[in-house]
Scaffold this motif. Structure first.
Motif, PDB file in Angstrom:
ATOM      1  N   PHE A 105     -48.279  13.796 -53.641  1.00  0.00           N
ATOM      2  CA  PHE A 105     -48.376  12.528 -52.911  1.00  0.00           C
ATOM      3  C   PHE A 105     -47.766  11.342 -53.652  1.00  0.00           C
ATOM      4  CE2 PHE A 105     -52.092  12.075 -55.593  1.00  0.00           C
ATOM      5  CZ  PHE A 105     -52.248  10.708 -55.752  1.00  0.00           C
ATOM      6  N   GLY A 106     -47.609  11.412 -54.963  1.00  0.00           N
ATOM      7  CA  GLY A 106     -46.926  10.327 -55.682  1.00  0.00           C
ATOM      8  C   GLY A 106     -47.844   9.173 -55.998  1.00  0.00           C
ATOM      9  N   ASP A 107     -47.855   8.127 -55.140  1.00  0.00           N
ATOM     10  CA  ASP A 107     -48.685   6.953 -55.397  1.00  0.00           C
ATOM     11  C   ASP A 107     -49.669   6.723 -54.254  1.00  0.00           C
ATOM     12  OD1 ASP A 107     -47.290   5.575 -53.299  1.00  0.00           O
ATOM     13  OD2 ASP A 107     -45.675   5.157 -54.717  1.00  0.00           O
ATOM     14  N   ALA A 108     -50.439   5.645 -54.383  1.00  0.00           N
ATOM     15  CA  ALA A 108     -51.531   5.381 -53.442  1.00  0.00           C
ATOM     16  C   ALA A 108     -51.047   5.111 -52.018  1.00  0.00           C
ATOM     17  CB  ALA A 108     -52.357   4.193 -53.934  1.00  0.00           C
ATOM     18  N   SER A 109     -49.786   4.719 -51.863  1.00  0.00           N
ATOM     19  CA  SER A 109     -49.288   4.423 -50.519  1.00  0.00           C
ATOM     20  C   SER A 109     -49.103   5.680 -49.675  1.00  0.00           C
ATOM     21  CB  SER A 109     -47.958   3.671 -50.603  1.00  0.00           C
ATOM     22  OG  SER A 109     -46.960   4.488 -51.207  1.00  0.00           O
ATOM     23  N   ASN A 110     -49.151   6.852 -50.305  1.00  0.00           N
ATOM     24  CA  ASN A 110     -48.947   8.109 -49.583  1.00  0.00           C
ATOM     25  C   ASN A 110     -50.212   8.966 -49.515  1.00  0.00           C
ATOM     26  OD1 ASN A 110     -45.995   7.787 -49.246  1.00  0.00           O
ATOM     27  ND2 ASN A 110     -45.985   7.962 -51.471  1.00  0.00           N
ATOM     28  N   VAL A 111     -51.344   8.384 -49.832  1.00  0.00           N
ATOM     29  CA  VAL A 111     -52.611   9.126 -49.828  1.00  0.00           C
ATOM     30  C   VAL A 111     -52.950   9.569 -48.412  1.00  0.00           C
ATOM     31  CG1 VAL A 111     -55.097   8.824 -50.059  1.00  0.00           C
ATOM     32  CG2 VAL A 111     -53.589   8.136 -51.906  1.00  0.00           C
ATOM     33  N   THR A 112     -53.365  10.822 -48.272  1.00  0.00           N
ATOM     34  CA  THR A 112     -53.824  11.338 -46.986  1.00  0.00           C
ATOM     35  C   THR A 112     -55.350  11.327 -46.945  1.00  0.00           C
ATOM     36  OG1 THR A 112     -53.804  13.611 -47.820  1.00  0.00           O
ATOM     37  CG2 THR A 112     -51.793  12.801 -46.753  1.00  0.00           C
ATOM     38  N   VAL A 113     -55.910  11.683 -45.794  1.00  0.00           N
ATOM     39  CA  VAL A 113     -57.365  11.635 -45.644  1.00  0.00           C
ATOM     40  C   VAL A 113     -58.075  12.559 -46.634  1.00  0.00           C
ATOM     41  CG1 VAL A 113     -59.288  12.140 -44.073  1.00  0.00           C
ATOM     42  CG2 VAL A 113     -57.302  10.867 -43.249  1.00  0.00           C
ATOM     43  N   LEU A 159     -57.298   3.221 -42.980  1.00  0.00           N
ATOM     44  CA  LEU A 159     -56.332   3.334 -41.884  1.00  0.00           C
ATOM     45  C   LEU A 159     -55.018   3.925 -42.366  1.00  0.00           C
ATOM     46  CD1 LEU A 159     -56.833   0.023 -39.836  1.00  0.00           C
ATOM     47  CD2 LEU A 159     -57.297   2.360 -39.084  1.00  0.00           C
ATOM     48  N   LEU A 160     -54.593   3.513 -43.562  1.00  0.00           N
ATOM     49  CA  LEU A 160     -53.342   4.045 -44.114  1.00  0.00           C
ATOM     50  C   LEU A 160     -53.455   5.548 -44.363  1.00  0.00           C
ATOM     51  CD1 LEU A 160     -50.500   3.565 -45.277  1.00  0.00           C
ATOM     52  CD2 LEU A 160     -51.582   3.091 -47.486  1.00  0.00           C
ATOM     53  N   ALA A 161     -54.594   5.999 -44.889  1.00  0.00           N
ATOM     54  CA  ALA A 161     -54.787   7.426 -45.141  1.00  0.00           C
ATOM     55  C   ALA A 161     -54.757   8.211 -43.836  1.00  0.00           C
ATOM     56  CB  ALA A 161     -56.111   7.656 -45.867  1.00  0.00           C
ATOM     57  N   GLN A 219     -53.280   7.267 -41.029  1.00  0.00           N
ATOM     58  CA  GLN A 219     -51.903   7.218 -40.521  1.00  0.00           C
ATOM     59  C   GLN A 219     -51.014   8.206 -41.265  1.00  0.00           C
ATOM     60  OE1 GLN A 219     -50.074   3.277 -40.452  1.00  0.00           O
ATOM     61  NE2 GLN A 219     -48.103   4.179 -40.981  1.00  0.00           N
ATOM     62  N   ASN A 220     -51.149   8.268 -42.594  1.00  0.00           N
ATOM     63  CA  ASN A 220     -50.336   9.200 -43.381  1.00  0.00           C
ATOM     64  C   ASN A 220     -50.599  10.642 -42.987  1.00  0.00           C
ATOM     65  OD1 ASN A 220     -49.121   7.139 -44.855  1.00  0.00           O
ATOM     66  ND2 ASN A 220     -50.570   7.259 -46.544  1.00  0.00           N
ATOM     67  N   SER A 221     -51.858  10.983 -42.766  1.00  0.00           N
ATOM     68  CA  SER A 221     -52.194  12.361 -42.391  1.00  0.00           C
ATOM     69  C   SER A 221     -51.594  12.720 -41.038  1.00  0.00           C
ATOM     70  CB  SER A 221     -53.718  12.536 -42.352  1.00  0.00           C
ATOM     71  OG  SER A 221     -54.261  12.539 -43.648  1.00  0.00           O
ATOM     72  N   LEU A 222     -51.709  11.803 -40.071  1.00  0.00           N
ATOM     73  CA  LEU A 222     -51.181  12.087 -38.734  1.00  0.00           C
ATOM     74  C   LEU A 222     -49.658  12.186 -38.751  1.00  0.00           C
ATOM     75  CD1 LEU A 222     -53.484   9.765 -36.585  1.00  0.00           C
ATOM     76  CD2 LEU A 222     -53.626  12.247 -36.839  1.00  0.00           C
ATOM     77  N   VAL A 223     -48.999  11.278 -39.477  1.00  0.00           N
ATOM     78  CA  VAL A 223     -47.534  11.323 -39.562  1.00  0.00           C
ATOM     79  C   VAL A 223     -47.082  12.598 -40.257  1.00  0.00           C
ATOM     80  CG1 VAL A 223     -45.513  10.226 -40.611  1.00  0.00           C
ATOM     81  CG2 VAL A 223     -47.233   8.833 -39.452  1.00  0.00           C
ATOM     82  N   LEU A 224     -47.735  12.937 -41.358  1.00  0.00           N
ATOM     83  CA  LEU A 224     -47.378  14.147 -42.098  1.00  0.00           C
ATOM     84  C   LEU A 224     -47.557  15.385 -41.235  1.00  0.00           C
ATOM     85  CD1 LEU A 224     -46.581  15.522 -44.750  1.00  0.00           C
ATOM     86  CD2 LEU A 224     -48.993  15.447 -45.420  1.00  0.00           C
ATOM     87  N   GLY A 225     -48.668  15.455 -40.500  1.00  0.00           N
ATOM     88  CA  GLY A 225     -48.899  16.609 -39.623  1.00  0.00           C
ATOM     89  C   GLY A 225     -47.863  16.697 -38.512  1.00  0.00           C
ATOM     90  N   PHE A 256     -33.775  14.766 -56.406  1.00  0.00           N
ATOM     91  CA  PHE A 256     -33.328  13.879 -55.328  1.00  0.00           C
ATOM     92  C   PHE A 256     -34.389  13.744 -54.235  1.00  0.00           C
ATOM     93  CE2 PHE A 256     -31.918  18.178 -54.492  1.00  0.00           C
ATOM     94  CZ  PHE A 256     -32.286  18.400 -53.168  1.00  0.00           C
ATOM     95  N   VAL A 257     -35.428  14.592 -54.275  1.00  0.00           N
ATOM     96  CA  VAL A 257     -36.549  14.483 -53.339  1.00  0.00           C
ATOM     97  C   VAL A 257     -37.678  13.755 -54.044  1.00  0.00           C
ATOM     98  CG1 VAL A 257     -38.195  15.724 -51.894  1.00  0.00           C
ATOM     99  CG2 VAL A 257     -35.892  16.639 -52.228  1.00  0.00           C
ATOM    100  N   PRO A 258     -37.953  12.509 -53.693  1.00  0.00           N
ATOM    101  CA  PRO A 258     -38.988  11.747 -54.406  1.00  0.00           C
ATOM    102  C   PRO A 258     -40.386  12.239 -54.037  1.00  0.00           C
ATOM    103  CG  PRO A 258     -38.161  10.477 -52.551  1.00  0.00           C
ATOM    104  CD  PRO A 258     -37.312  11.724 -52.628  1.00  0.00           C
ATOM    105  N   LEU A 259     -41.288  12.144 -55.010  1.00  0.00           N
ATOM    106  CA  LEU A 259     -42.682  12.431 -54.717  1.00  0.00           C
ATOM    107  C   LEU A 259     -43.192  11.417 -53.697  1.00  0.00           C
ATOM    108  CD1 LEU A 259     -44.152  13.241 -58.261  1.00  0.00           C
ATOM    109  CD2 LEU A 259     -43.489  14.843 -56.467  1.00  0.00           C
ATOM    110  N   GLY A 260     -44.030  11.847 -52.822  1.00  0.00           N
ATOM    111  CA  GLY A 260     -44.505  11.017 -51.727  1.00  0.00           C
ATOM    112  C   GLY A 260     -44.332  11.752 -50.416  1.00  0.00           C
ATOM    113  N   LEU A 261     -44.064  11.009 -49.353  1.00  0.00           N
ATOM    114  CA  LEU A 261     -43.959  11.627 -48.034  1.00  0.00           C
ATOM    115  C   LEU A 261     -42.859  12.682 -47.950  1.00  0.00           C
ATOM    116  CD1 LEU A 261     -45.090  11.686 -45.171  1.00  0.00           C
ATOM    117  CD2 LEU A 261     -43.454   9.877 -44.563  1.00  0.00           C
TER     118      LEU A 261
END
Length: 286
Positions: free
Chosen positions: A221-229, A69-71, A73-79, A137-142
């Motif tokens: 993507f940085g860490d597992a919390s930002n994994v996309t589909v 579900l997190l993956a 959600q991340n893909s939809l938010v990122l898109g 200053f831009v962290p890896l991730g979202l």
């Protein structure tokens, strides 16, 4: 009498047959993957009956697995965020480059299209190095993924909207200004409504492309919390995958298809009365 096989104006049955064989060959793996998302068992190679358990309400399904579900959600938010940023930037670039008449404008046009022809692996690795070494200053991730997706997505909007601008020409704006409208009002009330179908089509193309992207997201993507589909599918398919992965991929496929369908509808609305094919336009823009 000329034999049918030597007639240059005959219907190209052989070419059409090869085309359909290629289409079926390309779609077969996708259809098989979708089929096993409805499998009643855990196998991804042996059909055990029809069931929707891998979508919802069963252990390990997309609806019950927080990581899946997190993956999603991340893909939809990122898109969605990529569309919200890349679309206005692309429209502004298209307007500026269409009105900019000089030798430098040709160079700027070429530079703006570089992301379309640059290998995605090069784009992803270059963005990673820039984020890590220069834009710390831009962290890896979202945040980094959004900047990366916007970087290569703006060109899609630019190509689609600029093609429509060139087709429209400047007559409508000039007529509005002759009747007393300011340049800003002519842009807002005349030009933007004419561009709306192309803007919607380009935004849906950006959304579908962002959902499907793997290379740039993998670098940023940085860490597992930002994994996309796509990243989740790549990482999980090497372990002991279940049909839940097929279900997740099917949901992503449906989202991409809906986005492209909306783009087609928008292009068809734009084409109404102009002749031509919206499907051909969509193929050209892709």
């Amino acid at each position: 009498m000329t034999p049918p096989w030597r007639n240059p104006w005959r219907r190209p049955y052989a070419l059409a047959g090869l085309t359909w064989l290629y289409i079926l060959w390309s779609l077969a793996p996708v259809l098989i993957a979708v089929q096993f998302s409805f499998n009643d068992g855990r196998s991804r190679s042996t059909w055990q009956g029809f069931s929707t358990q891998w979508y919802c309400c069963a252990e390990g399904s997309v609806g019950e697995d927080p990581s899946l579900l997190l993956a999603l959600q991340n893909s939809l938010v990122l898109g969605a965020v990529t569309v919200l940023i890349a679309t206005p930037l692309g429209v502004a670039l298209a307007l500026g480059l269409t009105r900019w008449r000089s030798r430098a404008s040709k160079v700027a046009n070429g530079i703006a299209l570089v992301p379309l022809v640059t290998p995605e692996l090069v784009v992803g690795s270059a963005l990673y190095l820039v984020m890590v070494n220069l834009y710390q200053f831009v962290p890896l991730g979202l945040p980094a993924m959004i900047l990366g997706h916007v970087t290569f997505s703006v060109s899609y909007v630019l190509v689609v909207v600029r093609a429509r601008l060139l087709a429209i020409g400047g007559d409508y704006e000039e007529a509005a200004q002759d009747l007393g409208a300011s340049p800003l009002r002519a842009l807002r009330t005349i030009l933007l409504p004419l561009l709306t179908p192309s803007i919607l089509a380009s935004s849906m193309l950006v959304f579908a492309t962002s959902l499907d992207d793997f290379v740039v997201s993998q670098f940023l993507f940085g860490d597992a919390s930002n994994v996309t589909v796509p990243i989740k599918l790549y990482n999980a398919v090497r372990s002991a995958p279940t049909p839940a992965l097929n279900a997740l991929a099917t949901l992503l496929l449906v989202a991409s298809f809906l986005a492209l369908a909306l783009a087609y509808v928008a292009l068809r609305a734009r084409r109404r009365g102009d002749g031509g094919s919206a499907l051909e336009d969509l193929a050209d823009y892709g």
